[in-house]
Design an enzyme around this catalytic site. Structure first.
Site: not given
Ligand code: COA
Ligand code: ZN
Length: 322
Positions: A34, A224, A257, A266
């Site tokens: 975080d 949290h 975030c 945090n």
């Molecule tokens: N780890 C790594 N790559 C990931 C993944 C993961 N958990 N989930 C999806 N991907 C990749 C897919 O393989 C795809 O790759 P490509 O572009 O090379 O084909 C790409 O990400 C997009 O995938 P998609 O399913 O269409 O996801 P999206 O674009 O709708 O994004 C997340 C969704 C979840 C992947 C993205 O928003 C994310 O990682 N968010 C993180 C949020 C975060 O950490 N917030 C803070 C903590 S709460």
């Molecule tokens: Zn948090």
């Protein structure tokens, strides 16, 4: 006569044991996830490991060491597989955050034994954070729980924006209670209620956590808190009074975030430990060593984040040592 005395002694020992257990707390330091996900600079894998080692050296027994999320979305968490691969073996509890099934599969492939899956109490936060609806995130969590049961991997379900959402406003506590009950029933090892943006007040926290503890007992619950409005410690206090015994906090108060406007760090681990130890709880954490970890966090990130304990404790500890 003798039997009665032995039974009486046993009752006293049981009561002492209960009291002792009741004073034991588990802190999960989420700084390496975080905290680092929201910094202007990106740390190398070696620097992340250094920080984790310093936190562990202070006696923190549970650490969230990174996340398996899209590196495009959160570049600072790329390389969490390399972090996991280099963690020292031992009985420390390490967990990694995941947003979806892909994250679960990546975490499993990297050898994670515990994952923290994020659930949502508001539609807008689910959409902004992971481009899903609440229902889609719930469905993904149910599928992850089924796989994790077969894989022998622990699943912690964190309900984000459990008190308020930066987009949708106040959260209905009933939504959080329903979600907690559903995912504990489905086999989550623990449910953590997260005040993702630091908008909760102690009265809300007391009321929701008391209900959750009454429904499920304290063993599988955690909290949290973010310290956006300086209510982090007050919220920890309210939750501890309700019986919560597990808290997430972040070394040096790092955190926030990237997808929740207004979210700041945090509640600082050193603040939480200082307060709870002074109140007679046992965190198993050495404050002196924790302050060294906090100094390192500051040095590595180049920021001087929250946390009030350090400024007060340092001269006091130096005087005691001298
Ligand atoms: N780890 C790594 N790559 C990931 C993944 C993961 N958990 N989930 C999806 N991907 C990749 C897919 O393989 C795809 O790759 P490509 O572009 O090379 O084909 C790409 O990400 C997009 O995938 P998609 O399913 O269409 O996801 P999206 O674009 O709708 O994004 C997340 C969704 C979840 C992947 C993205 O928003 C994310 O990682 N968010 C993180 C949020 C975060 O950490 N917030 C803070 C903590 S709460
Ligand atoms: Zn948090």
């Amino acid at each position: 006569m003798v039997g009665r005395r032995i039974r009486a002694c046993q009752t006293v020992l049981d009561a002492m044991n209960r009291e002792h257990m009741d004073k034991q707390l588990v802190i999960t330091d989420v700084g390496p996830r975080d905290g680092l996900q929201n910094q202007p600079g990106i740390l190398s894998v070696e620097q992340r490991l250094q920080l984790i080692a310093a936190i562990a050296a202070a006696g923190v027994s549970s650490i969230e060491v990174g996340s398996f999320v899209s590196p495009k979305a959160v570049p600072a968490m790329a390389g969490t597989d390399a972090v996991l691969a280099s963690l020292p073996a031992g009985d420390l509890h390490y967990t990694v955050l995941i947003p979806n099934m892909r994250g679960y599969e990546l975490a499993r492939a990297a050898g994670a034994r515990s994952v923290t899956m994020v659930l949502y109490a508001s539609e807008s936060m689910a959409r902004k954070n992971v481009n899903m609806s609440i229902a889609e995130a719930d469905e993904a969590t149910a599928a992850i729980l089924a796989s994790a049961a077969a894989d022998g991997i622990e699943v912690i379900a964190t309900i984000s924006v459990a008190f308020a959402c930066p987009f949708d406003g106040a959260t209905d506590p009933g939504v959080v209670r329903t979600s907690a009950a559903r995912f504990l029933e489905l086999g989550a090892d623990r449910v953590v209620v997260a005040d993702t943006i630091g908008a909760a007040n102690p009265q809300q926290v007391r009321s929701l956590t008391a209900e959750l503890v009454a429904e499920h007992g304290p063993g599988q619950l955690g909290c949290h808190f973010h310290d956006t409005r300086a209510m982090g410690l007050a919220n920890v206090y309210a939750a501890v009074e309700s019986g919560i015994r597990r808290f997430d906090s972040s070394i040096g108060g790092l955190g926030g975030c990237p997808f929740a406007p207004g979210a700041s760090g945090n509640v600082a681990t050193e603040d939480v430990v200082m307060m709870l130890e002074q109140m007679g709880f046992d965190t198993g954490i050495d404050l002196d060593a924790l302050l060294r970890a906090s100094d390192l966090a500051e040095e590595l990130t180049g920021t001087a984040p929250g946390g009030r304990a350090k400024a007060w404790l340092k001269p006091w500890l130096a005087k005691r040592a001298g």
